[in-house]
Design a protein around this motif. Sequence first.
Motif, short mmCIF file in Angstrom:
data_model
loop_
_atom_site.label_atom_id
_atom_site.label_comp_id
_atom_site.label_asym_id
_atom_site.label_seq_id
_atom_site.Cartn_x
_atom_site.Cartn_y
_atom_site.Cartn_z
N GLY A 104 0.83 -1.23 0.02
CA GLY A 104 0.00 0.01 -0.06
C GLY A 104 0.98 1.50 0.07
O GLY A 104 2.04 1.19 0.17
N ASN B 177 -0.63 7.71 0.58
CA ASN B 177 -1.72 8.78 0.54
C ASN B 177 -3.13 8.60 0.66
O ASN B 177 -4.02 9.41 0.81
CB ASN B 177 -1.24 9.28 -0.92
N LYS C 83 1.13 -5.57 3.15
CA LYS C 83 2.36 -4.83 3.41
C LYS C 83 1.80 -3.17 3.42
O LYS C 83 2.14 -2.73 2.48
CB LYS C 83 3.69 -4.82 2.77
N GLY D 66 6.61 -3.14 7.91
CA GLY D 66 7.88 -3.15 7.50
C GLY D 66 8.43 -2.46 6.45
O GLY D 66 7.36 -1.75 5.78
N GLY E 288 8.68 -5.82 1.86
CA GLY E 288 8.12 -5.65 0.39
C GLY E 288 8.88 -6.59 -0.58
O GLY E 288 8.21 -7.18 -1.23
N ILE F 184 0.80 -3.68 -6.15
CA ILE F 184 1.41 -2.37 -5.56
C ILE F 184 0.83 -0.95 -5.95
O ILE F 184 0.88 -0.60 -7.19
CB ILE F 184 2.99 -2.27 -5.66
N SER G 21 4.97 4.58 -6.11
CA SER G 21 5.78 5.58 -7.12
C SER G 21 6.25 4.63 -8.28
O SER G 21 6.37 3.50 -8.16
CB SER G 21 7.22 6.03 -6.41
N ALA H 61 9.24 2.43 -7.28
CA ALA H 61 9.16 1.28 -6.62
C ALA H 61 8.36 0.27 -7.71
O ALA H 61 8.64 -1.05 -7.37
CB ALA H 61 8.13 1.48 -5.42
N ARG I 140 10.90 -1.44 -9.65
CA ARG I 140 11.63 -2.28 -8.74
C ARG I 140 10.87 -3.79 -8.54
O ARG I 140 11.33 -4.76 -8.70
CB ARG I 140 12.07 -1.88 -7.53
N GLU J 200 -0.25 0.36 -9.63
CA GLU J 200 -0.96 1.57 -9.64
C GLU J 200 0.18 2.74 -9.47
O GLU J 200 0.48 2.86 -7.98
CB GLU J 200 -1.97 1.55 -8.77
N LEU J 201 0.66 3.22 -10.24
CA LEU J 201 1.51 4.28 -10.00
C LEU J 201 1.26 5.67 -10.08
O LEU J 201 0.17 6.15 -9.93
CB LEU J 201 2.77 4.03 -10.98
N GLY J 202 2.21 6.66 -10.79
CA GLY J 202 1.82 7.96 -10.57
C GLY J 202 1.29 8.55 -11.90
O GLY J 202 0.66 7.94 -12.70
P1 NDP Z 1 6.66 4.60 -2.83
O1 NDP Z 1 6.98 3.96 -3.67
O2 NDP Z 1 7.73 5.21 -1.83
O3 NDP Z 1 5.97 3.49 -1.67
C1 NDP Z 1 4.89 2.51 -2.09
C2 NDP Z 1 4.72 1.12 -1.32
O4 NDP Z 1 5.78 0.41 -2.02
C3 NDP Z 1 5.35 1.51 0.10
O5 NDP Z 1 4.55 0.56 0.77
C4 NDP Z 1 6.97 1.16 0.24
O6 NDP Z 1 7.26 0.79 1.10
C5 NDP Z 1 6.66 -0.03 -1.04
N1 NDP Z 1 8.15 0.02 -1.59
C6 NDP Z 1 9.04 0.76 -1.97
N2 NDP Z 1 10.00 0.18 -2.33
C7 NDP Z 1 9.67 -1.02 -2.55
C8 NDP Z 1 10.48 -2.44 -2.94
N3 NDP Z 1 11.65 -2.12 -3.59
N4 NDP Z 1 9.90 -3.54 -2.94
C9 NDP Z 1 8.50 -3.63 -2.62
N5 NDP Z 1 7.76 -2.48 -2.16
C10 NDP Z 1 8.38 -1.29 -2.04
O7 NDP Z 1 5.37 5.49 -2.97
P2 NDP Z 1 4.66 6.47 -2.04
O8 NDP Z 1 4.31 5.71 -0.60
O9 NDP Z 1 5.62 7.45 -1.57
O10 NDP Z 1 3.44 6.87 -2.53
C11 NDP Z 1 3.57 8.19 -3.60
C12 NDP Z 1 3.58 7.70 -4.94
O11 NDP Z 1 2.67 6.94 -5.17
C13 NDP Z 1 3.23 8.86 -6.00
O12 NDP Z 1 4.14 8.76 -7.09
C14 NDP Z 1 1.90 8.60 -6.46
O13 NDP Z 1 1.76 8.87 -7.77
C15 NDP Z 1 1.69 7.24 -6.46
N6 NDP Z 1 0.66 6.65 -5.99
C16 NDP Z 1 -0.17 6.12 -7.40
C17 NDP Z 1 -1.52 5.63 -7.17
C18 NDP Z 1 -2.45 5.12 -8.44
O14 NDP Z 1 -3.39 4.58 -7.97
N7 NDP Z 1 -2.10 5.00 -9.74
C19 NDP Z 1 -2.29 6.03 -5.91
C20 NDP Z 1 -1.54 6.71 -5.10
C21 NDP Z 1 0.03 6.82 -5.18
P3 NDP Z 1 7.65 1.81 2.67
O15 NDP Z 1 6.93 1.48 3.59
O16 NDP Z 1 9.22 1.35 2.83
O17 NDP Z 1 7.49 3.09 2.19
#
Ligand code: NDP
Length: 471
Positions: A144, A147, A170, A201, A207, A221, A224, A227, A230, A245-247
Amino acid sequence: MIRHNDIYIDGEWVEASGDEFRQVVNPATEEVFAEVRRGTAEDVDRAVLAATTAFEGWSQSSIEERARVLRAMADAMERDGDEVASCIVEEIGQPISWAQRASVATTVKDLRNFADALSDVVWEEKIGEATVRRIPAGVVGAIGAWNGPIRSVTLKVGAAIAAGCTVVLKPSEVAPLAPRLLARFAEHAGLPRGVLNIVSGSGSVVGEAMVAHPGVDMVSITGSVGAGMRVMEVAARSVKRVALELGGKSANIILAGADLAEAIESGIEDAFRNSGQACGALTRILVPRDQLQRAEELAAAKAQSFVIGDPTDANTQLGPLANNDQYESVRGHISRALDDGVKLVVGGLERPAGLDRGYYVRPTVFSGTNDDRIAREEVFGPVVVIIPFDSEEDAIRIANDTDFGLAGGVWAPDRDHARRVASRIRTGRVRINGTPIDMRAPHGGLKLSGVGREMGHHGIEDYLELQAQHG
Ligand code: NDP
């Protein structure tokens, strides 16, 4: 100070095996109010074992039983809605009125929508003599974002449960508290033990362990682009299915003849919801060149109209950004735009008046071109850029000239005309003339915005595989 030592495995809260704690900060006060023990790869092993064991039974459960559980989870979340909302206010600074409406009420609706959508899934079809069946994808690793602490995880957990999958969840370390409440709602609903497991964690430890785990069949996931990439890379080693589901960097096209004032007002409300920390935010406002000046005036007035401040106050419309990293990141984007010489219409680096503490940023409007960095990079804060176009073709070209493909908007006096333009926009969603989003329709992106869809029956189908039975 709240302290959580435990993770949720096989229907019980048990001690996490890590010896590190992650602090949770209230972004309005900048004070640490909770800490959560970090899980490890060993905890992921335990959770995957529980999910694998539970899969035998849950994958064979009836559609009626899944619908009953989803509805009961929705009822439980609704009953404890104030607690969920308060949790979200405290961990990410979402204004309370927004947390109640857009986080809790919408998520309750999502769960009910999944229950209803079960009857829209084509579970079985005949092709000649063959029977094609839709079967659950297996054990799902759900990751998750902060935001939407409750919504981002429930969209995954709800759809996976509906599909007959079992889940290891997670939550984001920035906002780990609201997701924990899901366990209570699942228990209340009578979800069999092991179907939902929650391991707190970091992404890099828990993750990645989930993504690499041979017992996990699929990973979903929200986060960003970095992430997501990766996850896809690590998942490739075991040829795992991924949903990302990213940015986004979505364009709101306001065509000549549309009501400019209404379109700007509605577009900025969309862009600044959750303090702009929304993946589908319409952050590029595209206007006819001869209306640029008027658009800047309207956008400035709208941006200055927001009530910013204490997220616990029911009148607050914009709270702080969710954490210090995000605060620094958004300020960095604003600062680079100023260095690049992009015209600042309103807002900027100065803190909002009277708010000396908390991760607050002024609602900010720039006026520039689609080549400016501020028009190309996702900011994830209350920042928009107005971009002029010379013709409808030019507007479509600019809207599509981006690495992302999540959302968009089109405004035109004639709805059919707007629809024709919308069909040329390369995104997973387009809002026409500000029409509210129907949460039963799919949400997801093209290009760097991701892979797969969430919400409604399309969201459930992401967690299903096809099996052709011959004979
Ligand atoms: P992150 O990418 O930092 O984190 C997202 C989740 O991924 C967190 O739980 C994070 O863990 C986990 N994560 C990070 N790296 C890895 C890895 N290598 N392997 C597995 N899991 C990992 O994003 P944010 O939480 O900062 O969210 C903001 C971003 O998400 C923005 O860019 C936004 O656009 C995008 N977003 C997209 C949405 C969509 O529906 N398309 C909705 C909401 C946000 P940890 O707990 O360590 O941070």
